[in-house]
Scaffold this motif. Structure first.
Motif, PDB file in Angstrom:
ATOM      1  N   GLU A  49     -10.493   0.543   2.037  1.00 21.07           N
ATOM      2  CA  GLU A  49     -10.786  -0.865   1.781  1.00 21.07           C
ATOM      3  C   GLU A  49      -9.838  -1.437   0.737  1.00 21.07           C
ATOM      4  N   VAL A  50      -9.542  -0.644  -0.307  1.00 20.14           N
ATOM      5  CA  VAL A  50      -8.597  -1.108  -1.338  1.00 20.14           C
ATOM      6  C   VAL A  50      -7.219  -1.335  -0.730  1.00 20.14           C
ATOM      7  N   GLN A  51      -6.773  -0.397   0.113  1.00 20.81           N
ATOM      8  CA  GLN A  51      -5.475  -0.570   0.754  1.00 20.81           C
ATOM      9  C   GLN A  51      -5.452  -1.804   1.648  1.00 20.81           C
ATOM     10  N   ARG A  52      -6.577  -2.059   2.369  1.00 22.56           N
ATOM     11  CA  ARG A  52      -6.625  -3.251   3.226  1.00 22.56           C
ATOM     12  C   ARG A  52      -6.541  -4.523   2.389  1.00 22.56           C
ATOM     13  N   LEU A  53      -7.289  -4.548   1.244  1.00 23.65           N
ATOM     14  CA  LEU A  53      -7.255  -5.732   0.389  1.00 23.65           C
ATOM     15  C   LEU A  53      -5.876  -5.922  -0.242  1.00 23.65           C
ATOM     16  N   GLU A  54      -5.266  -4.796  -0.672  1.00 24.45           N
ATOM     17  CA  GLU A  54      -3.925  -4.909  -1.239  1.00 24.45           C
ATOM     18  C   GLU A  54      -2.929  -5.421  -0.211  1.00 24.45           C
ATOM     19  N   GLU A  55      -3.036  -4.927   1.043  1.00 21.98           N
ATOM     20  CA  GLU A  55      -2.130  -5.395   2.088  1.00 21.98           C
ATOM     21  C   GLU A  55      -2.369  -6.876   2.379  1.00 21.98           C
ATOM     22  N   ARG A  56      -3.635  -7.322   2.379  1.00 18.30           N
ATOM     23  CA  ARG A  56      -3.940  -8.741   2.606  1.00 18.30           C
ATOM     24  C   ARG A  56      -3.385  -9.592   1.472  1.00 18.30           C
ATOM     25  N   GLU A  57      -3.556  -9.098   0.223  1.00 16.96           N
ATOM     26  CA  GLU A  57      -3.022  -9.835  -0.913  1.00 16.96           C
ATOM     27  C   GLU A  57      -1.502  -9.915  -0.858  1.00 16.96           C
ATOM     28  N   ARG A  58      -0.877  -8.824  -0.419  1.00 15.16           N
ATOM     29  CA  ARG A  58       0.594  -8.836  -0.325  1.00 15.16           C
ATOM     30  C   ARG A  58       1.061  -9.829   0.739  1.00 15.16           C
ATOM     31  N   ARG A  59       0.357  -9.860   1.893  1.00 17.17           N
ATOM     32  CA  ARG A  59       0.741 -10.805   2.938  1.00 17.17           C
ATOM     33  C   ARG A  59       0.564 -12.252   2.466  1.00 17.17           C
ATOM     34  N   LEU A  60      -0.553 -12.499   1.767  1.00 13.67           N
ATOM     35  CA  LEU A  60      -0.758 -13.856   1.261  1.00 13.67           C
ATOM     36  C   LEU A  60       0.310 -14.230   0.248  1.00 13.67           C
ATOM     37  N   ARG A  61       0.676 -13.299  -0.638  1.00  8.10           N
ATOM     38  CA  ARG A  61       1.700 -13.596  -1.627  1.00  8.10           C
ATOM     39  C   ARG A  61       3.059 -13.845  -0.975  1.00  8.10           C
ATOM     40  N   VAL A  62       3.381 -13.049   0.018  1.00  9.59           N
ATOM     41  CA  VAL A  62       4.660 -13.248   0.720  1.00  9.59           C
ATOM     42  C   VAL A  62       4.657 -14.571   1.454  1.00  9.59           C
ATOM     43  N   GLU A  63       3.530 -14.891   2.095  1.00 11.37           N
ATOM     44  CA  GLU A  63       3.454 -16.165   2.809  1.00 11.37           C
ATOM     45  C   GLU A  63       3.566 -17.346   1.842  1.00 11.37           C
ATOM     46  N   LYS A  64       2.917 -17.210   0.672  1.00 10.17           N
ATOM     47  CA  LYS A  64       2.994 -18.285  -0.321  1.00 10.17           C
ATOM     48  C   LYS A  64       4.430 -18.461  -0.806  1.00 10.17           C
ATOM     49  N   GLU A  65       5.114 -17.353  -1.088  1.00  6.65           N
ATOM     50  CA  GLU A  65       6.503 -17.455  -1.541  1.00  6.65           C
ATOM     51  C   GLU A  65       7.383 -18.086  -0.474  1.00  6.65           C
TER      52      GLU A  65
END
Length: 331
Positions: free
Chosen positions: A216-232
């Motif tokens: 679950e932590v890895q899934r949340l980290e991957e989701r956060e990374r995708r959101l951060r990349v999309e925001k950038e």
């Protein structure tokens, strides 16, 4: 020996004698020489025991012919003839006979007689069978058992009734202690095994929960990374759009300012340049330079025509002279 003779002479009495110079005994080589062409000096023996002409070993088993017996000449000739025929057949067989292939590794070829007629072996050694009688072997008797001699004095002890312990009565406490300790140890081992099983079950449950939490932590980290990349990426795109709009607005403002500024400047600049002489008619300005060049080109063309006509006249004159000389020679 003749090769070793150093001096030969005859005495005054007329008797023929010879003498050789004394020499030291040569050292015997460590290994046997295999060269059959060794000279007599190299094959000489210092010790008579190494001379091949001296018979060594037992002599009673040798087959010695009597001195008076002489070989039969006819039999000797027959043996020589048979030996000669055998050698000739062997040479013909080796020369014209089929060759046997080489044996395989670990094997060897053996000579066998495969002819229709058997060949007599003339060089066979005579053999004699001799028998002898020996005594029969007697069985060895059995070795007697070893009994050591008795030493010291015998001793005895008298035991009355009641002096020894009663096994059934006195073994009960010991047996109860052993059984009790065994049962207690067994119960402790069973409890320990159950506790270990519970610990393993708890560890397995904790491991499964931890693995689920890690996933679950890895899934949340991957989701956060995708959101951060999309925001950038969105921020970069927005910045690029704003920069492009600003650049377009600047270009439009510069173009309008330039058109407004140059609307009155261009006529005055062109008039000033025309007055200063930058805009002129090239034909009118180049007339004084064009006529001399034209006259020069015309004169060059006329000169080339004149030279060509002169060369043509010279050729015609040469041809005419040659024809005239040819006509004169014919006449």
């Amino acid at each position: 020996m003749a090769s070793n003779l150093q001096a030969q002479h005859e005495t005054q009495s007329g008797v023929y004698t010879f003498s050789s110079r004394p020499r030291a005994v040569p050292n015997r080589t460590k290994y046997r020489q295999t060269d059959p062409l060794l000279n007599e000096e190299q094959s000489s023996y210092g010790n008579i025991m190494y001379d091949r002409r001296v018979v060594r070993g037992n002599t009673y088993a040798q087959h010695i012919l009597p001195i008076t017996s002489q070989p039969d000449p006819v039999e000797f000739l027959k043996q020589q003839e048979a030996r000669r025929r055998a050698m000739s057949r062997k040479r013909l067989k080796e020369q014209f006979g089929p060759k046997t292939p080489e044996p395989l590794e670990g094997r060897k070829n053996i000579d066998l007689q495969t002819e229709m007629y058997l060949e007599e072996l003339s060089d066979r050694i005579e053999e004699v069978s001799v028998e002898c009688q020996t005594d029969m072997f007697l069985d060895k008797p059995d070795t007697p058992l070893f009994i050591p001699a008795k030493t010291g004095r015998d001793a005895a002890t008298q035991i009355e009734e009641g002096e020894l312990f009663d096994f059934d009565v006195e073994v009960q406490p010991v047996l109860q202690v052993l059984v009790g300790k065994t049962i207690e140890q067994a119960l402790l081992e069973v409890l320990e095994e159950e506790e270990l099983a519970n610990l393993r079950a708890q560890q397995q449950t904790f491991k499964e929960i931890r693995d689920a939490e890690l996933v679950e932590v890895q899934r949340l980290e991957e989701r956060e990374r995708r959101l951060r990349v999309e925001k950038e990426n969105r921020i970069k795109q927005q910045k690029a759009v704003l920069e492009k709009e600003k650049e377009t607005a600047d270009k439009i403002a510069a173009r309008a300012f330039a058109q407004q500024y140059l609307s009155d400047l261009l006529p005055s600049v062109y008039s000033n340049l025309r007055d200063c002489g930058y805009f002129y008619d090239p034909v009118q300005r180049g007339k004084p330079k064009f006529l001399p060049w034209l006259m020069q080109e015309v004169s060059n063309a006329l000169e080339q025509k004149y030279v060509a006509r002169t060369v043509l006249d010279m050729l015609i004159q040469d041809v005419t002279n040659q024809r005239f000389e040819a006509f004169q020679v014919q006449e």
